[in-house]
Design a protein around this motif. Structure first.
Motif, PDB file in Angstrom:
ATOM      1  N   PHE A 187       0.818  -1.205   0.000  1.00  0.00           N
ATOM      2  CA  PHE A 187       0.000   0.000   0.000  1.00  0.00           C
ATOM      3  C   PHE A 187       0.857   1.262   0.000  1.00  0.00           C
ATOM      4  O   PHE A 187       1.980   1.267   0.504  1.00  0.00           O
ATOM      5  CB  PHE A 187      -0.899   0.030   1.237  1.00  0.00           C
ATOM      6  CG  PHE A 187      -1.789  -1.168   1.385  1.00  0.00           C
ATOM      7  CD1 PHE A 187      -3.026  -1.214   0.775  1.00  0.00           C
ATOM      8  CD2 PHE A 187      -1.384  -2.259   2.147  1.00  0.00           C
ATOM      9  CE1 PHE A 187      -3.852  -2.320   0.918  1.00  0.00           C
ATOM     10  CE2 PHE A 187      -2.201  -3.376   2.305  1.00  0.00           C
ATOM     11  CZ  PHE A 187      -3.440  -3.399   1.679  1.00  0.00           C
ATOM     12  N   GLN A 188       0.298   2.346  -0.518  1.00  0.00           N
ATOM     13  CA  GLN A 188       0.987   3.637  -0.521  1.00  0.00           C
ATOM     14  C   GLN A 188       1.263   4.108   0.899  1.00  0.00           C
ATOM     15  O   GLN A 188       2.333   4.639   1.201  1.00  0.00           O
ATOM     16  CB  GLN A 188       0.142   4.678  -1.252  1.00  0.00           C
ATOM     17  CG  GLN A 188       0.751   6.080  -1.227  1.00  0.00           C
ATOM     18  CD  GLN A 188      -0.106   7.096  -1.977  1.00  0.00           C
ATOM     19  OE1 GLN A 188      -1.035   6.744  -2.681  1.00  0.00           O
ATOM     20  NE2 GLN A 188       0.231   8.358  -1.822  1.00  0.00           N
ATOM     21  N   SER A 189       0.293   3.895   1.792  1.00  0.00           N
ATOM     22  CA  SER A 189       0.427   4.383   3.173  1.00  0.00           C
ATOM     23  C   SER A 189       0.981   3.309   4.108  1.00  0.00           C
ATOM     24  O   SER A 189       0.820   3.404   5.326  1.00  0.00           O
ATOM     25  CB  SER A 189      -0.929   4.880   3.676  1.00  0.00           C
ATOM     26  OG  SER A 189      -1.912   3.869   3.537  1.00  0.00           O
ATOM     27  N   TYR A 190       1.586   2.266   3.517  1.00  0.00           N
ATOM     28  CA  TYR A 190       2.281   1.187   4.243  1.00  0.00           C
ATOM     29  C   TYR A 190       1.338   0.237   4.973  1.00  0.00           C
ATOM     30  O   TYR A 190       1.520  -0.975   4.923  1.00  0.00           O
ATOM     31  CB  TYR A 190       3.328   1.726   5.232  1.00  0.00           C
ATOM     32  CG  TYR A 190       4.109   2.921   4.739  1.00  0.00           C
ATOM     33  CD1 TYR A 190       4.655   2.941   3.441  1.00  0.00           C
ATOM     34  CD2 TYR A 190       4.293   4.042   5.537  1.00  0.00           C
ATOM     35  CE1 TYR A 190       5.360   4.038   2.979  1.00  0.00           C
ATOM     36  CE2 TYR A 190       5.003   5.146   5.078  1.00  0.00           C
ATOM     37  CZ  TYR A 190       5.531   5.138   3.797  1.00  0.00           C
ATOM     38  OH  TYR A 190       6.228   6.230   3.342  1.00  0.00           O
ATOM     39  N   ASN A 191       0.335   0.788   5.692  1.00  0.00           N
ATOM     40  CA  ASN A 191      -0.653  -0.028   6.406  1.00  0.00           C
ATOM     41  C   ASN A 191      -0.031  -1.039   7.366  1.00  0.00           C
ATOM     42  O   ASN A 191      -0.476  -2.184   7.463  1.00  0.00           O
ATOM     43  CB  ASN A 191      -1.577  -0.766   5.402  1.00  0.00           C
ATOM     44  CG  ASN A 191      -2.651   0.139   4.839  1.00  0.00           C
ATOM     45  OD1 ASN A 191      -2.451   1.346   4.737  1.00  0.00           O
ATOM     46  ND2 ASN A 191      -3.768  -0.428   4.456  1.00  0.00           N
ATOM     47  N   ASP A 238      -0.471  -0.809  -4.779  1.00  0.00           N
ATOM     48  CA  ASP A 238      -1.295   0.362  -5.075  1.00  0.00           C
ATOM     49  C   ASP A 238      -0.531   1.641  -4.736  1.00  0.00           C
ATOM     50  O   ASP A 238      -0.359   1.968  -3.562  1.00  0.00           O
ATOM     51  CB  ASP A 238      -2.595   0.282  -4.267  1.00  0.00           C
ATOM     52  CG  ASP A 238      -3.625   1.314  -4.718  1.00  0.00           C
ATOM     53  OD1 ASP A 238      -3.340   2.051  -5.682  1.00  0.00           O
ATOM     54  OD2 ASP A 238      -4.696   1.381  -4.106  1.00  0.00           O
ATOM     55  N   GLU A 239      -0.049   2.341  -5.764  1.00  0.00           N
ATOM     56  CA  GLU A 239       0.776   3.550  -5.594  1.00  0.00           C
ATOM     57  C   GLU A 239       1.867   3.305  -4.548  1.00  0.00           C
ATOM     58  O   GLU A 239       1.986   4.059  -3.565  1.00  0.00           O
ATOM     59  CB  GLU A 239      -0.097   4.746  -5.188  1.00  0.00           C
ATOM     60  CG  GLU A 239      -1.143   5.153  -6.209  1.00  0.00           C
ATOM     61  CD  GLU A 239      -0.572   5.975  -7.362  1.00  0.00           C
ATOM     62  OE1 GLU A 239       0.660   6.138  -7.438  1.00  0.00           O
ATOM     63  OE2 GLU A 239      -1.377   6.450  -8.193  1.00  0.00           O
ATOM     64  N   HIS A 258       0.116   6.572 -11.157  1.00  0.00           N
ATOM     65  CA  HIS A 258      -0.164   7.672 -12.081  1.00  0.00           C
ATOM     66  C   HIS A 258       1.140   8.148 -12.732  1.00  0.00           C
ATOM     67  O   HIS A 258       1.130   9.035 -13.582  1.00  0.00           O
ATOM     68  CB  HIS A 258      -0.811   8.845 -11.340  1.00  0.00           C
ATOM     69  CG  HIS A 258       0.100   9.451 -10.309  1.00  0.00           C
ATOM     70  ND1 HIS A 258       0.234   8.930  -9.032  1.00  0.00           N
ATOM     71  CD2 HIS A 258       0.950  10.501 -10.372  1.00  0.00           C
ATOM     72  CE1 HIS A 258       1.115   9.640  -8.365  1.00  0.00           C
ATOM     73  NE2 HIS A 258       1.572  10.611  -9.149  1.00  0.00           N
ATOM     74  N   ASP A 259       2.265   7.544 -12.342  1.00  0.00           N
ATOM     75  CA  ASP A 259       3.601   8.002 -12.727  1.00  0.00           C
ATOM     76  C   ASP A 259       4.168   7.148 -13.869  1.00  0.00           C
ATOM     77  O   ASP A 259       4.472   5.970 -13.688  1.00  0.00           O
ATOM     78  CB  ASP A 259       4.524   7.929 -11.505  1.00  0.00           C
ATOM     79  CG  ASP A 259       5.879   8.573 -11.737  1.00  0.00           C
ATOM     80  OD1 ASP A 259       6.295   8.707 -12.900  1.00  0.00           O
ATOM     81  OD2 ASP A 259       6.541   8.923 -10.732  1.00  0.00           O
TER      82      ASP A 259
END
Length: 241
Positions: free
Chosen positions: A94-98, A171-172, A205-206
């Protein structure tokens, strides 16, 4: 030559209803992803790429169409069946590490193995091996708040790959990282996926991140706008979307 597909999506459509309004997140998507392939879903915010990932992961059900993972129609599974299926077949980055804030790095990485009923000794050994592989053997007792963003994402990667799940969704995964750490994290993910012949799906998106993939699926307004083949080993599959 027979091609083994990890993921097959047939005429997937996803419609969200907010009051009287109908929002078409995904229009009519069909695509196949080979076992061991590294693919990227590339698109701007609101393009539908995250919704597509959620369908593949069984986190959302399609309004219409089929989502087939290793020959199984996951859109027909109950929530309990999906939970069991994900535990055995899917890893997440995950993008926010979780990460669990109360657990140290070793405990966070071993968590997926706990759900599989692996003994404490075996899962701690596997978790340590993964943390060593991502360069964090000296941080096994550190909690997330004691680590940098890059270190936390490495823990997240170790957690996603520790059970050697056939499919890993990212995811990102580098959205909160600087450019140098982004390159290191991407190389790490790719090397682990290729070593274990795991299928890796990266949502971003990159465009610079997308170039690491074998194939790029450009998502626009809920549709696949085009498919770009990056690496020779994926040729012959670009017409599968």
């Amino acid at each position: 030559m027979d091609i083994t597909y990890a993921i097959e999506i047939k005429n997937a459509r996803k419609v969200f209803r907010i009051g009287e309004e109908k929002i078409i997140a995904l229009d009519d998507i069909s695509m196949n992803i080979k076992t061991g392939e590294i693919c990227c879903l590339l698109g701007t915010s609101g393009s539908g790429k995250s919704t597509l990932l959620n369908l593949m992961a069984g986190l959302e059900k399609p309004t219409k169409g089929s989502i087939i993972i290793h020959g199984k129609h996951i859109e027909k599974m109950s929530e309990k069946q999906l939970t069991n299926f994900r535990q055995k077949n899917i890893g997440f980055i995950f993008q926010s590490y979780n990460l669990m804030p109360t657990l140290n790095a070793l405990e966070n990485v071993s968590l997926p193995l706990t759900f599989r009923g692996v003994s404490k000794k075996a899962r701690e050994k596997a978790a340590f091996t993964m943390l060593k592989a991502v360069g964090l053997e000296k941080y096994i007792k550190h909690k997330p708040t004691q680590m940098s963003g890059g270190q936390q994402q490495r823990v997240g990667i170790a957690r996603a790959f520790v059970s050697k799940a056939p499919i890993v969704f990212a995811d990102e995964p580098t959205g909160n990282l600087d450019s140098k750490t982004t390159q290191e994290v991407l190389q790490l993910m790719l090397s682990l996926a290729k070593k274990n012949r795991q299928t890796l799906i990266i949502v971003t998106h990159d465009k610079s991140i997308a170039t690491f993939a074998d194939r790029i699926f450009y998502i626009l307004d809920g549709n696949i706008e085009k498919v770009e083949v990056n690496h020779e080993e994926s040729r012959g599959t670009s017409d599968e979307a």
